[in-house]
Design an enzyme around this catalytic site. Structure first.
Site, PDB file in Angstrom:
ATOM      1  N   ASP A   1       0.841  -1.204   0.000  1.00 34.86           N
ATOM      2  CA  ASP A   1       0.000   0.000   0.000  1.00 34.86           C
ATOM      3  C   ASP A   1       0.865   1.238   0.000  1.00 34.86           C
ATOM      4  OD1 ASP A   1      -2.165   1.654   0.190  1.00 34.86           O
ATOM      5  OD2 ASP A   1      -2.471   1.349   2.329  1.00 34.86           O
TER       6      ASP A   1
ATOM      7  N   GLU B   1      -3.167   8.990   1.654  1.00 34.16           N
ATOM      8  CA  GLU B   1      -3.472   8.334   2.921  1.00 34.16           C
ATOM      9  C   GLU B   1      -4.136   9.250   3.953  1.00 34.16           C
ATOM     10  OE1 GLU B   1      -3.447   5.321   3.267  1.00 34.16           O
ATOM     11  OE2 GLU B   1      -1.772   4.330   2.286  1.00 34.16           O
TER      12      GLU B   1
ATOM     13  N   ASP C   1      -4.466   0.518  -6.561  1.00 39.54           N
ATOM     14  CA  ASP C   1      -4.128   0.728  -5.154  1.00 39.54           C
ATOM     15  C   ASP C   1      -4.096  -0.634  -4.467  1.00 39.54           C
ATOM     16  OD1 ASP C   1      -3.787   1.530  -2.579  1.00 39.54           O
ATOM     17  OD2 ASP C   1      -5.379   3.029  -2.579  1.00 39.54           O
TER      18      ASP C   1
END
Length: 596
Positions: free
Chosen positions: A235, A270, A297
């Site tokens: 991520d 984020e 993603d």
């Protein structure tokens, strides 16, 4: 992916490793928008921790605007993940005014600026040439570099800016001095993101003002705080690595797209999709005709039996069908399922909010995603030390680019772009007709393809709009399980001479079925000169040549009629052909198409 992956506080502290001193920050007010269905759970969890959540500033059609303290952002994300098992769930805004505007925009999304796109698959030579060049080692090396060169790629730290500079240098090297390729920073306001986004652009040859976007986010985060290690290998180093490999094979094969292609590594995803929100707003304000956006993603964790989880919320249904058609055509051994990702899930939501068509294929389902994200354990080692799972996403990005942007690699001929929605000279992809209640191609081309609309049977499998028979006249059997028992997954009709569908033309019907038995299963194919008032004529009855996925073909001559249809009746047992058999494992599907 978004702000979703925070586990319980104790787990964060056990997993994370301090990296460097965290600079003191003023705890200021921030504004967010969130899905209203999450509010009761969030409010109850905050209350249990002695924190009162303020009342929404505005609430409308499933979206609410809130003012919270900056220090509560991590807590909010943790609740959404731990209690609701969702990906992200909120979007950050730098003012109350913008948060309130988002509530209004999310309630009534703007119409897309994109030109009408005919989602045709006609660029196989160039797509296959690029896909053949995709290498796991290159993806692995990029993931490894991004996740180990810096302790964190956090948006507001020097390491986050350094990672952006490194990526820009890598992409500049890949571009190899081509005059039609540029690599640059997209600089955000310092209050939005000190970290810049990185954009590589291949300018289109014939339709340069139409833009295809492939993106992922560059930043990383550890839920325990900014002083903890955030390698972010999955991520989202994996997504950036996948799109980097797509960019590399495009340049290596001399690919020159008809439409402009932009590869984007977004900053500050984020902490509320800030980087992509800036970029999407810029494209909207400058009236850039973005015809399609693909978000990568998290691509390297194999958490599900399915190879792709197709996000259906806050994405474009027609483009999603196009993407699943790409999977079925170019990676036919791979599987996918539909999933919901939630409000503000990832950067595709920024584009969707501005009215642009978006899709997001995910590495798992929401309940089977990578448990290590947003911790110090999000490393390549924890994913087996390879980038094998990301290879299929890089290939999907290549096929998305090649079939949406068209153009050609060295030695191949560019196909028609399909920008004319009339469909002349193309096999059109059907869309669901809510009046006739079956897939329909409204324009006459060389053929009509149901794509993935028929995949599955009744409630068995991902089939949408079931039963997909005209006027819902014939329902499916509901026994058995998906791709173990019978289903008719796809119908396609094309002229045998490559001209447009017209009365008197011979056409080929292709039915892709999932067969349980080569002896007990039978496919009955029918046609009707009128889709509005069907009178079915039998083309023939056929046995599958193998179990599992197989395609059965037949030919017939088109009668007179401007809107015609074919029907596939796939039955288990029975000795007589039928337009609507009633077995518990039987599947029935129609395809409607326009004839000149």
């Amino acid at each position: 992916m978004g702000t979703r992956k925070f586990g319980p506080i104790a787990m964060w502290l056990a997993c994370a490793t301090p990296a460097f001193a965290e600079a003191p920050q003023q705890d200021k007010d921030v504004w967010i928008t969130i899905g209203t269905d999450a509010l009761p759970t969030v409010r109850a969890s905050f209350k249990a921790q002695g924190v009162a959540l303020s009342a929404p500033l505005r609430e409308k059609k499933g979206v609410a605007a809130l003012r919270i303290r900056e220090s509560q952002i991590d807590k909010l994300a943790g609740v959404i993940h731990d209690k609701l098992h969702r990906c992200a769930g909120f979007i950050a805004h730098d003012s109350e005014e913008k948060a309130l505007a988002e509530v209004e925009n999310a309630s009534a999304p703007q119409q897309s600026l994109a030109a009408l796109i005919s989602y045709t698959l006609n660029n196989a030579p160039s797509v296959n040439a690029m896909m053949a060049g995709v290498q796991e080692l290159n993806i692995r090396n990029t993931i490894n570099s991004l996740s180990t060169n810096w302790t964190s790629r956090r948006y507001n730290q020097q390491s986050g800016k350094d990672a952006a500079t490194w990526l820009k240098d890598q992409w500049t090297t890949i571009a190899n001095g081509r005059s039609d390729v540029s690599v640059e920073f997209f600089t955000h306001a310092s209050t939005t993101s000190p970290q810049p986004s990185v954009i590589a652009t291949i300018t289109g040859t014939t339709l340069p003002n139409e833009v295809v976007v492939i993106g992922g986010h560059l930043d990383s985060i550890n839920g325990s705080g900014s002083s903890y290690a955030a390698p972010g290998a999955d991520d989202d180093a994996s997504g950036v690595a996948s799109l980097t490999e797509a960019f590399r094979v495009a340049i290596a094969n001399g690919y020159k797209p008809a439409r402009t292609v932009k590869f984007m590594a977004y900053a500050a995803e984020e902490i509320g999709l800030k980087g992509s929100a800036d970029i999407a707003a810029w494209h909207l304000n400058n009236k850039v005709n973005v015809v399609g956006v693909l978000q990568l993603d998290m691509t390297n964790y194999k958490g599900s039996s399915y190879d792709f989880g197709m996000v259906t919320d806050n994405t474009n249904a027609a483009q999603n069908t196009f993407v699943t058609n790409l999977i079925s055509t170019y990676q036919p051994g791979l599987s996918y399922t539909n999933i919901a990702c939630g409000y503000g899930c990832s950067d595709h939501a920024s584009w969707h909010a501005k009215g642009f068509p978006t899709s997001m294929p995910f590495e798992a389902t929401m309940s089977t995603d990578n448990p290590n994200i947003h911790t110090a354990r999000d490393t390549l080692t924890e994913m087996g030390g390879t980038a094998n799972n990301s290879v299929k996403f890089a290939k999907l990005a290549v096929s998305f680019m090649g079939e949406l942007a068209k153009g050609a690699t060295t030695g191949n001929t560019p196909p028609p772009t399909g920008e004319d929605p009339g469909g002349g000279g193309t096999v059109n992809t059907a869309t669901y007709d809510a009046t006739l209640k079956a897939p329909k191609c409204a324009a006459a081309g060389t053929g009509c393809d149901s794509g993935t609309l028929l995949n599955g049977r009744g409630g068995v499998g991902p089939e949408v709009n079931r039963p997909n028979t005209i006027n819902a006249s014939c329902t499916d059997g509901i026994s058995g399980s998906y791709h173990s028992d019978e289903s008719n997954d796809r119908l396609k009709v094309t002229t045998t001479d490559g001209t447009n569908l017209a009365a008197g033309k011979q056409v080929k019907v292709e039915a892709t079925v999932w067969a349980y038995s080569t002896t007990a299963d039978t496919l009955d194919l029918y046609y009707s000169a009128s889709a509005s008032s069907p009178s079915w004529k039998l083309i023939g009855s056929y046995k599958p040549s193998s179990t599992g996925a197989t395609t059965i073909s037949a030919t017939y001559t088109l009668p007179t009629g401007s809107l015609q249809a074919i029907r596939a009746n796939f039955r288990y047992q029975g000795s007589m052909a039928s337009t609507c058999s009633t077995g518990a494992y039987d599947d029935h599907d129609d395809l409607i198409f326009t004839v000149q």
